[in-house]
Design a protein around this motif. Structure first.
Motif, PDB file in Angstrom:
ATOM      1  N   PHE A  91     -15.704  14.289  23.362  1.00 54.20           N
ATOM      2  CA  PHE A  91     -14.543  15.077  22.956  1.00 54.20           C
ATOM      3  C   PHE A  91     -15.024  16.390  22.343  1.00 54.20           C
ATOM      4  O   PHE A  91     -16.167  16.511  21.890  1.00 54.20           O
ATOM      5  CB  PHE A  91     -13.624  14.309  22.003  1.00 54.20           C
ATOM      6  CG  PHE A  91     -14.279  13.825  20.736  1.00 54.20           C
ATOM      7  CD1 PHE A  91     -14.456  14.671  19.646  1.00 54.20           C
ATOM      8  CD2 PHE A  91     -14.705  12.509  20.624  1.00 54.20           C
ATOM      9  CE1 PHE A  91     -15.046  14.220  18.489  1.00 54.20           C
ATOM     10  CE2 PHE A  91     -15.299  12.051  19.467  1.00 54.20           C
ATOM     11  CZ  PHE A  91     -15.465  12.900  18.389  1.00 54.20           C
ATOM     12  N   ASP A  92     -14.134  17.362  22.349  1.00 51.65           N
ATOM     13  CA  ASP A  92     -14.481  18.690  21.848  1.00 51.65           C
ATOM     14  C   ASP A  92     -14.441  18.755  20.328  1.00 51.65           C
ATOM     15  O   ASP A  92     -15.310  19.359  19.699  1.00 51.65           O
ATOM     16  CB  ASP A  92     -13.534  19.742  22.434  1.00 51.65           C
ATOM     17  CG  ASP A  92     -13.734  19.895  23.933  1.00 51.65           C
ATOM     18  OD1 ASP A  92     -14.832  19.575  24.423  1.00 51.65           O
ATOM     19  OD2 ASP A  92     -12.784  20.321  24.616  1.00 51.65           O
ATOM     20  N   SER A  93     -13.433  18.147  19.723  1.00 53.85           N
ATOM     21  CA  SER A  93     -13.340  18.200  18.262  1.00 53.85           C
ATOM     22  C   SER A  93     -12.450  17.082  17.747  1.00 53.85           C
ATOM     23  O   SER A  93     -11.536  16.617  18.442  1.00 53.85           O
ATOM     24  CB  SER A  93     -12.788  19.557  17.797  1.00 53.85           C
ATOM     25  OG  SER A  93     -11.442  19.712  18.184  1.00 53.85           O
ATOM     26  N   LEU A  94     -12.730  16.686  16.523  1.00 56.30           N
ATOM     27  CA  LEU A  94     -11.909  15.719  15.801  1.00 56.30           C
ATOM     28  C   LEU A  94     -11.651  16.309  14.419  1.00 56.30           C
ATOM     29  O   LEU A  94     -12.592  16.701  13.720  1.00 56.30           O
ATOM     30  CB  LEU A  94     -12.602  14.366  15.704  1.00 56.30           C
ATOM     31  CG  LEU A  94     -11.820  13.232  15.032  1.00 56.30           C
ATOM     32  CD1 LEU A  94     -12.240  11.884  15.617  1.00 56.30           C
ATOM     33  CD2 LEU A  94     -12.043  13.199  13.519  1.00 56.30           C
ATOM     34  N   ARG A  95     -10.388  16.365  14.039  1.00 54.45           N
ATOM     35  CA  ARG A  95     -10.015  16.965  12.763  1.00 54.45           C
ATOM     36  C   ARG A  95      -9.109  16.004  12.006  1.00 54.45           C
ATOM     37  O   ARG A  95      -8.281  15.321  12.597  1.00 54.45           O
ATOM     38  CB  ARG A  95      -9.275  18.290  12.982  1.00 54.45           C
ATOM     39  CG  ARG A  95     -10.071  19.325  13.739  1.00 54.45           C
ATOM     40  CD  ARG A  95      -9.240  20.579  14.003  1.00 54.45           C
ATOM     41  NE  ARG A  95      -8.019  20.264  14.739  1.00 54.45           N
ATOM     42  CZ  ARG A  95      -7.958  20.144  16.055  1.00 54.45           C
ATOM     43  NH1 ARG A  95      -9.047  20.270  16.790  1.00 54.45           N
ATOM     44  NH2 ARG A  95      -6.815  19.867  16.654  1.00 54.45           N
ATOM     45  N   THR A  96      -9.287  15.999  10.692  1.00 56.27           N
ATOM     46  CA  THR A  96      -8.424  15.165   9.867  1.00 56.27           C
ATOM     47  C   THR A  96      -8.326  15.783   8.480  1.00 56.27           C
ATOM     48  O   THR A  96      -9.252  16.461   8.025  1.00 56.27           O
ATOM     49  CB  THR A  96      -8.952  13.724   9.778  1.00 56.27           C
ATOM     50  OG1 THR A  96      -8.035  12.928   9.024  1.00 56.27           O
ATOM     51  CG2 THR A  96     -10.303  13.678   9.080  1.00 56.27           C
ATOM     52  N   MET A 152      -5.439  11.936  11.821  1.00 53.68           N
ATOM     53  CA  MET A 152      -6.563  12.313  12.662  1.00 53.68           C
ATOM     54  C   MET A 152      -6.051  12.957  13.938  1.00 53.68           C
ATOM     55  O   MET A 152      -5.156  12.427  14.592  1.00 53.68           O
ATOM     56  CB  MET A 152      -7.419  11.088  12.998  1.00 53.68           C
ATOM     57  CG  MET A 152      -8.658  11.403  13.818  1.00 53.68           C
ATOM     58  SD  MET A 152      -9.561   9.911  14.311  1.00 53.68           S
ATOM     59  CE  MET A 152      -8.452   9.251  15.555  1.00 53.68           C
ATOM     60  N   ASP A 153      -6.629  14.117  14.269  1.00 56.10           N
ATOM     61  CA  ASP A 153      -6.308  14.813  15.523  1.00 56.10           C
ATOM     62  C   ASP A 153      -7.579  14.932  16.347  1.00 56.10           C
ATOM     63  O   ASP A 153      -8.622  15.359  15.840  1.00 56.10           O
ATOM     64  CB  ASP A 153      -5.756  16.213  15.243  1.00 56.10           C
ATOM     65  CG  ASP A 153      -4.343  16.159  14.722  1.00 56.10           C
ATOM     66  OD1 ASP A 153      -3.439  15.820  15.507  1.00 56.10           O
ATOM     67  OD2 ASP A 153      -4.136  16.462  13.527  1.00 56.10           O
ATOM     68  N   LEU A 154      -7.474  14.570  17.615  1.00 59.90           N
ATOM     69  CA  LEU A 154      -8.616  14.613  18.518  1.00 59.90           C
ATOM     70  C   LEU A 154      -8.219  15.405  19.752  1.00 59.90           C
ATOM     71  O   LEU A 154      -7.125  15.224  20.293  1.00 59.90           O
ATOM     72  CB  LEU A 154      -9.038  13.192  18.892  1.00 59.90           C
ATOM     73  CG  LEU A 154     -10.284  13.011  19.755  1.00 59.90           C
ATOM     74  CD1 LEU A 154     -10.995  11.717  19.364  1.00 59.90           C
ATOM     75  CD2 LEU A 154      -9.916  12.939  21.227  1.00 59.90           C
ATOM     76  N   SER A 155      -9.091  16.317  20.205  1.00 62.72           N
ATOM     77  CA  SER A 155      -8.768  17.141  21.368  1.00 62.72           C
ATOM     78  C   SER A 155      -9.951  17.176  22.323  1.00 62.72           C
ATOM     79  O   SER A 155     -11.102  16.952  21.941  1.00 62.72           O
ATOM     80  CB  SER A 155      -8.418  18.572  20.930  1.00 62.72           C
ATOM     81  OG  SER A 155      -9.535  19.191  20.307  1.00 62.72           O
ATOM     82  N   GLY A 186      -9.160  15.676  29.723  1.00 63.38           N
ATOM     83  CA  GLY A 186      -8.388  16.581  28.867  1.00 63.38           C
ATOM     84  C   GLY A 186      -7.389  15.902  27.972  1.00 63.38           C
ATOM     85  O   GLY A 186      -6.271  16.396  27.796  1.00 63.38           O
ATOM     86  N   ALA A 187      -7.781  14.780  27.350  1.00 68.74           N
ATOM     87  CA  ALA A 187      -6.840  14.034  26.516  1.00 68.74           C
ATOM     88  C   ALA A 187      -6.793  14.594  25.099  1.00 68.74           C
ATOM     89  O   ALA A 187      -7.740  15.219  24.607  1.00 68.74           O
ATOM     90  CB  ALA A 187      -7.222  12.555  26.489  1.00 68.74           C
ATOM     91  N   ALA A 188      -5.687  14.349  24.437  1.00 72.34           N
ATOM     92  CA  ALA A 188      -5.512  14.665  23.020  1.00 72.34           C
ATOM     93  C   ALA A 188      -4.907  13.441  22.354  1.00 72.34           C
ATOM     94  O   ALA A 188      -4.114  12.720  22.966  1.00 72.34           O
ATOM     95  CB  ALA A 188      -4.620  15.885  22.826  1.00 72.34           C
ATOM     96  N   ALA A 189      -5.296  13.182  21.101  1.00 66.51           N
ATOM     97  CA  ALA A 189      -4.802  11.994  20.407  1.00 66.51           C
ATOM     98  C   ALA A 189      -4.555  12.322  18.949  1.00 66.51           C
ATOM     99  O   ALA A 189      -5.215  13.190  18.364  1.00 66.51           O
ATOM    100  CB  ALA A 189      -5.808  10.848  20.534  1.00 66.51           C
ATOM    101  N   LYS A 190      -3.594  11.609  18.377  1.00 67.37           N
ATOM    102  CA  LYS A 190      -3.281  11.750  16.960  1.00 67.37           C
ATOM    103  C   LYS A 190      -3.004  10.377  16.382  1.00 67.37           C
ATOM    104  O   LYS A 190      -2.248   9.590  16.970  1.00 67.37           O
ATOM    105  CB  LYS A 190      -2.071  12.661  16.763  1.00 67.37           C
ATOM    106  CG  LYS A 190      -1.726  12.911  15.298  1.00 67.37           C
ATOM    107  CD  LYS A 190      -0.614  13.945  15.168  1.00 67.37           C
ATOM    108  CE  LYS A 190      -0.331  14.254  13.708  1.00 67.37           C
ATOM    109  NZ  LYS A 190       0.720  15.305  13.557  1.00 67.37           N
ATOM    110  N   VAL A 191      -3.627  10.083  15.251  1.00 65.41           N
ATOM    111  CA  VAL A 191      -3.423   8.816  14.556  1.00 65.41           C
ATOM    112  C   VAL A 191      -2.912   9.130  13.156  1.00 65.41           C
ATOM    113  O   VAL A 191      -3.491   9.946  12.438  1.00 65.41           O
ATOM    114  CB  VAL A 191      -4.734   8.004  14.463  1.00 65.41           C
ATOM    115  CG1 VAL A 191      -4.487   6.693  13.719  1.00 65.41           C
ATOM    116  CG2 VAL A 191      -5.289   7.729  15.853  1.00 65.41           C
TER     117      VAL A 191
END
Length: 585
Positions: free
Chosen positions: A228-233, A194-197, A179-184
């Motif tokens: 991962f479920d989704s990556l948005r940028t 970049m947002d990753l959930s 269940g990680a989330a990341a932002k670059v």
């Protein structure tokens, strides 16, 4: 001679010494067992906590803070758990990132970090961090970069041996992230946010070695599953990019990405001062990766894929030419763009399946939208790389494609591009069986020309060029081309249009529809502010003009001859009528 009695005495002495030693060892073991049972676990736990504290201090950087709510240690089971772990940096470090003193800033928090089967003795004696399982739950990761490339091993370099106290090995039989989330984010603006959930990672036989002699970091992983479920940028121009559910497997050397979308930024249609630019709306059902070399991606930061398959791509491009032109931008050809990518890429085969596209353009004179549809697009291209050794082995991109143009004409072709930096390329394309009335979706709104008949049986284009110039030939076979100015065209525009001239030329009195079967060569200069598709269109347009010109000139001469004959007949008729009137008088 040797005295036998002396030998027996020596053996008895040795046995007594060994017996005393055994008693001492048993006593020491007993004392050790008593000490361990009474105080040993507390001592070990205290030393483990101290060692972990020193590791954190040695890896810390001024401006960073690390905290956690609780650290639970069970030395009997080798269990360690940290709750609500937070790593953060002071805002004053942002200036250091902008100035280049730091290449990246990193912040993280996690609900819990749990280690099972931790070898405390190896940690204390050999400075090796070995665990059976490492599990991180619901972490949030924040990576802030300054525009420079950052090595994947950079965070681990702070754990390299220093003063003989830091660890030399991190090893985990199983590594799990849930269940990680990341932002670059890039402060320089050269990279998008970049947002990753919904990130989940399962790694096996993970090993990070800090080589004290060479001051290097080596990361190796056995099997790995990542998803991962989704990556948005959001891109700098306001467009949004999205990738849906994605999974990667090291063991299977494969990957799958679903629901890829490029969503254009909203356009203010009332603002007529904004510069024109192509608006791109892209959607892809799925991308499959076969032969994905995750080891090379981790160790060398090089992307190597055996076959990349793109399925169900839908592309819509919209260009409003009623808007003012923007600042000219130099656009590189595909091979040059590939070679300019700052990291190694190697895609052995790129396959495109079930793609479609539509191009919409608004003409500044007619103020109307024209449309060119492309359907059933298929393609296969090989040796797509900027990696030097791979270029030596395969020095050019090669591929073939096919599609349906204007929902009727079959187009097939070949494309090759040199990877030696010369920008040389070759395109060969064939168009067959196009009912010319189908062109009306583009010619009527853009040119106010209506095609009433004719058929293109075959068109063959061969184009060789580079970044500056192209030449080639175009063969054309068509029959019974009939056009007219679109009904409803205002009178003030009708007589100023090319269509009115062509309509006049195609009247029955001058021979009706045009037909031709010929081949002509061409040569054009490239507008470096245009993409390769426009380059191809300009070459095709030049080839068509050279093919149509002979028929047009012949028809023009025919018109002049016919008009001259009609004028002679009219003069003769008028003369005859004058003579008849004179005789009647």
């Amino acid at each position: 001679m040797t005295d036998p009695g002396r030998g027996r005495r020596i053996r008895r002495i040795m046995l007594r010494i060994l017996g005393v030693l055994a008693v001492l060892l048993v006593a020491a073991a007993g004392v050790g067992a008593w000490w361990w049972a009474d105080r040993g676990e507390d001592w070990l736990e205290r030393n483990v906590r101290e060692r972990i504290g020193r590791m954190i201090d040695e890896a810390s950087v001024p401006g960073y803070t690390f905290r956690m709510d609780a650290l639970l240690v069970d030395t009997r089971t080798g269990h360690l758990r940290a709750n609500n772990v937070v790593l953060d940096f002071d805002e004053v470090l942002l200036d250091s990132l902008r100035s280049g003193e730091f290449r990246y800033l990193f912040a993280a928090r996690a609900g819990s970090i749990e280690l099972r089967g931790l070898s405390f003795w190896r940690l204390l004696v050999w400075r090796e961090f070995r665990v059976e399982a490492f599990e991180m739950r619901e972490p949030e990761l924040y990576y802030l970069v300054g525009g420079e490339r950052v090595a994947l091993s950079a965070p681990f370099t702070r754990l390299q041996p220093g003063g003989g106290r830091a660890i030399s090995l991190v090893r985990a039989d199983t590594l799990i992230v849930r269940g990680a989330a990341a932002k670059v984010e890039d402060l320089s603006g050269s990279l998008p946010v970049m947002d990753l959930s919904g990130l989940a990672v399962a790694g096996y036989a993970v090993r990070i070695t800090m080589d004290q002699r060479r001051s290097g970091v080596r990361l190796t992983i056995g099997d790995t599953e990542l998803g991962f479920d989704s990556l948005r940028t959001q891109l700098p121009d306001g467009d949004r990019f999205h990738i849906g559910h994605t999974s990667l497997s090291r063991h299977g050397m494969r990957g799958l990405m679903r629901d890829i979308r490029l969503i254009p930024a909203p356009v203010d249609t009332t603002d007529r001062t904004q510069p024109r630019k192509p608006v791109i709306d892209l959607a892809v059902d799925s991308i499959t990766l076969q032969g994905l070399d995750i080891d090379r991606l981790i160790a060398q930061q090089a992307l190597h894929i055996g076959e990349l398959v793109v399925r169900g791509m839908r592309l819509k491009v919209v260009l409003d030419k009623t808007l003012p032109p923007g600042e000219p931008i130099t656009r590189a050809l595909p091979a040059a763009s590939l070679l300019a990518i700052p990291f190694a890429i190697r895609i052995d085969t790129l396959t495109l399946l079930r793609a479609s596209g539509t191009y919409h353009e608004r003409d500044p004179d007619t103020r109307r939208w024209g449309r060119v549809p492309f359907r059933q697009i298929e393609g296969r291209f090989t040796h797509i790389t900027n990696f030097g050794p791979a270029i030596v082995e395969h020095p050019k991109i090669e591929g073939g494609f096919s599609l349906l143009l204007f929902d009727s004409a079959r187009v097939s072709g070949r494309y090759t591009a040199e990877l030696d930096g010369s920008d040389r390329f070759t395109v060969m394309a064939t168009v067959t069986d196009l009912p010319l009335e189908n062109l009306n979706s583009a010619t009527r709104p853009l040119l106010r020309i209506q095609v009433n008949g004719g058929r293109l049986h075959r068109m063959d284009l061969r184009m060789e060029g580079d970044d500056r110039r192209a030449r080639g030939d175009l063969a054309l076979n068509y029959t019974d081309l009939l056009v007219r100015v679109e009904p409803g065209t205002p009178r003030e525009l009708r007589h100023s249009m090319f269509g009115s001239v062509l309509e006049t030329m195609l009247k029955e009195a001058y021979g009706g529809g045009l037909s031709a079967d010929r081949e002509r060569n061409f040569s054009i200069d490239r507008d470096q502010n245009k993409a390769i598709i426009t380059y191809l269109w300009h070459a095709t347009r030049e080839g068509l003009a050279r093919n149509l010109a002979p028929e047009a000139w012949e028809r023009m001469r025919s018109m002049l001859r016919t008009d001259a004959e009609q004028r002679r007949e009219q003069r003769s008729l008028r003369k005859q009528r004058r003579e008849e009137r004179q005789e009647q008088r």
